[in-house]
Design a protein around this motif. Structure first.
Motif, PDB file in Angstrom:
ATOM      1  N   UNK A   1      -4.448   8.296   7.205  1.00 55.93           N
ATOM      2  CA  UNK A   1      -3.420   7.890   6.089  1.00 55.93           C
ATOM      3  C   UNK A   1      -3.342   6.420   6.409  1.00 55.93           C
ATOM      4  N   UNK A   2      -3.007   5.655   5.364  1.00 59.04           N
ATOM      5  CA  UNK A   2      -3.194   4.058   5.527  1.00 59.04           C
ATOM      6  C   UNK A   2      -1.813   3.647   6.212  1.00 59.04           C
ATOM      7  N   UNK A   3      -0.747   4.679   6.485  1.00 58.19           N
ATOM      8  CA  UNK A   3       0.316   4.136   7.239  1.00 58.19           C
ATOM      9  C   UNK A   3      -0.222   4.215   8.822  1.00 58.19           C
ATOM     10  N   UNK A   4      -1.189   4.756   8.872  1.00 57.77           N
ATOM     11  CA  UNK A   4      -1.700   4.786  10.434  1.00 57.77           C
ATOM     12  C   UNK A   4      -2.359   3.427  10.637  1.00 57.77           C
ATOM     13  N   UNK A   5      -2.910   2.580   9.631  1.00 57.27           N
ATOM     14  CA  UNK A   5      -3.942   1.654   9.749  1.00 57.27           C
ATOM     15  C   UNK A   5      -3.316   0.549  10.473  1.00 57.27           C
ATOM     16  N   UNK A   6      -3.843  -0.222  10.931  1.00 51.92           N
ATOM     17  CA  UNK A   6      -3.470  -1.674  11.790  1.00 51.92           C
ATOM     18  C   UNK A   6      -3.402  -2.672  10.423  1.00 51.92           C
ATOM     19  N   UNK A   7      -2.796  -3.629  10.936  1.00 47.02           N
ATOM     20  CA  UNK A   7      -2.706  -4.580   9.524  1.00 47.02           C
ATOM     21  C   UNK A   7      -3.971  -4.835   9.176  1.00 47.02           C
TER      22      UNK A   7
ATOM     23  N   UNK B   1      -8.892  -4.593   0.232  1.00 48.13           N
ATOM     24  CA  UNK B   1     -10.225  -5.321  -0.234  1.00 48.13           C
ATOM     25  C   UNK B   1     -11.024  -4.294  -0.834  1.00 48.13           C
ATOM     26  N   UNK B   2     -11.090  -3.242  -0.445  1.00 45.74           N
ATOM     27  CA  UNK B   2     -11.988  -2.140  -1.184  1.00 45.74           C
ATOM     28  C   UNK B   2     -11.304  -1.838  -2.360  1.00 45.74           C
ATOM     29  N   UNK B   3      -9.863  -1.466  -2.509  1.00 40.84           N
ATOM     30  CA  UNK B   3      -9.413  -1.584  -3.725  1.00 40.84           C
ATOM     31  C   UNK B   3      -9.591  -2.583  -4.899  1.00 40.84           C
ATOM     32  N   UNK B   4      -9.747  -3.689  -4.340  1.00 38.99           N
ATOM     33  CA  UNK B   4     -10.004  -4.946  -5.209  1.00 38.99           C
ATOM     34  C   UNK B   4     -11.266  -4.678  -5.727  1.00 38.99           C
ATOM     35  N   UNK B   5     -12.429  -4.301  -4.869  1.00 34.93           N
ATOM     36  CA  UNK B   5     -13.613  -4.412  -5.420  1.00 34.93           C
ATOM     37  C   UNK B   5     -14.154  -3.013  -5.813  1.00 34.93           C
TER      38      UNK B   5
ATOM     39  N   UNK C   1       0.801  -1.321   0.085  1.00 37.14           N
ATOM     40  CA  UNK C   1      -0.021   0.039   0.095  1.00 37.14           C
ATOM     41  C   UNK C   1       0.671   1.321  -0.055  1.00 37.14           C
ATOM     42  N   UNK C   2       0.466   2.426  -0.493  1.00 27.94           N
ATOM     43  CA  UNK C   2       0.803   3.682  -0.294  1.00 27.94           C
ATOM     44  C   UNK C   2       0.632   4.632   0.750  1.00 27.94           C
ATOM     45  N   UNK C   3       1.463   4.371   2.191  1.00 30.60           N
ATOM     46  CA  UNK C   3       1.392   4.438   2.925  1.00 30.60           C
ATOM     47  C   UNK C   3       1.112   6.334   3.399  1.00 30.60           C
ATOM     48  N   UNK C   4       1.375   7.127   2.526  1.00 34.36           N
ATOM     49  CA  UNK C   4       1.321   8.527   2.626  1.00 34.36           C
ATOM     50  C   UNK C   4      -0.128   8.918   2.319  1.00 34.36           C
ATOM     51  N   UNK C   5      -0.900   7.912   1.577  1.00 35.64           N
ATOM     52  CA  UNK C   5      -2.461   8.394   0.972  1.00 35.64           C
ATOM     53  C   UNK C   5      -3.409   8.084   2.083  1.00 35.64           C
ATOM     54  N   UNK C   6      -4.440   8.853   2.213  1.00 39.14           N
ATOM     55  CA  UNK C   6      -5.453   8.358   2.901  1.00 39.14           C
ATOM     56  C   UNK C   6      -6.134   7.076   2.266  1.00 39.14           C
TER      57      UNK C   6
END
Length: 329
Positions: A127-133, A141-145, A85-90
């Motif tokens: 930001x994605x970098x702040x997300x848990x695994x 999954x959202x990106x794939x759907x 993932x691109x951690x700097x993006x939301x």
């Protein structure tokens, strides 16, 4: 309705053979790709998703070759095991970028629908970098759907998810299977596959070990010989009692422990306490000695090979070996 076909497919990396002459069909509904870590599951999914070319054989979607075929990406959504993932993006930016890459007419609306589907709208501006695994798994999954694919390929999708997230994903995948989508997900945990999949494909060491309904494969796993290490108040008396009862395939005394091979797991589990009681022996410890997944799957391969040697048909039976397994030395 979409059907994936792997035909006599192999993939090697230098001298390492990751997938060895696998043939299988994945149709509408939910299929579980089951195997121990390192079995070749990720390599198979990467070939099905068009990320890797097969070294030999073909991988097709409804008859069309997948490798270097950009059109298949309109139909396929994929979630890899790696975070990627691109951690700097939301979360919203990440999913919207996927929608834009797919050339959707309204990428913002598509991204919102996909995030809503995986219950991530509350965290979409973080930001994605702040997300848990587990959260990263859901935003992937959202990106794939986002483009509403007919085929969904998931590599160990439950990794890192808490119980609530797992239940939500299970329900989501069940709904997709009921809609007639083709869903393939990999796991090394039998219970995950059992909860979801009607069809199971088992791979071991890059080979196709078994194929069929999960109940039949589960029965093969339960009925396989089981080995135990037992300590008791009187190992010799217990060994004599077990041999006389006939509930075991082998009993030996090794120092202070009793080593037992039970031919039928369920029968032995019920009989051991009774045999010990009747022999006036107190059980101190009963420990399975071969319960690793590798041991379970190796038995499946051996069982499948024996079954296939008794038939002249080239078509694998349910819960029996694939052609690749029949060539196993």
């Amino acid at each position: 309705m979409a059907t994936l076909q792997i035909d006599a497919c192999s993939r090697w990396f230098g001298n390492v053979v990751a997938v060895n002459d696998v043939t299988m069909t994945v149709g509408p509904g939910i299929t579980g790709l089951l195997g121990p870590n390192g079995a070749g599951k990720s390599t198979l999914i990467h070939m099905l998703g068009g990320f890797l070319p097969p070294s030999a054989g073909t991988v097709t979607l409804d008859g069309a070759t997948i490798w270097k075929n950009q059109e298949v990406y309109r139909t396929i959504g994929i979630v890899t095991e790696r975070e990627a993932t691109y951690d700097f993006l939301t979360g919203k930016q990440f999913v919207r970028a996927s929608a834009e890459l797919h050339g959707l007419a309204d990428p913002g609306a598509a991204a919102h629908r996909a995030l809503e589907t995986v219950a991530m709208t509350d965290a979409q501006d973080r930001k994605v970098g702040e997300y848990s695994k587990g959260m990263k798994q859901r935003v992937k999954m959202a990106s794939a759907l986002v483009h509403d694919p007919a085929v969904l390929l998931l590599d160990e999708p439950f990794n890192g998810m808490d119980p609530r997230q797992r239940l939500h994903l299970i329900e989501l995948l069940r709904d997709m299977g009921a809609e007639g989508r083709t869903v393939l997900f990999s796991s090394h945990i039998l219970e995950e596959v059992e909860l979801l999949a009607h069809q199971i494909e088992v791979v071991v060491s890059g080979r196709h070990a078994a194929s069929g309904d999960y109940r039949e494969i589960r029965r093969l796993m339960i009925d396989r010989p089981h080995r135990y290490t037992i300590t008791s108040s009187d190992n010799r008396s217990l060994a004599s009692a077990l041999v006389a009862d006939g509930s075991t395939a082998g009993v030996s005394i090794d120092g202070d422990v009793l080593r037992v091979q039970a031919s039928e797991f369920l029968r032995f589990a019920a009989l051991l306490p009774r045999v010990a009681r009747d022999a006036d022996v107190r059980l101190l410890q009963v420990t399975p000695s071969d319960e690793s997944l590798e041991s379970v799957f190796s038995y499946l391969v051996e069982s499948s090979s024996r079954a296939s040697s008794r038939t002249s048909s080239r078509t694998p039976a349910r819960a029996t070996a694939s052609p690749a397994t029949r060539e196993r030395s």
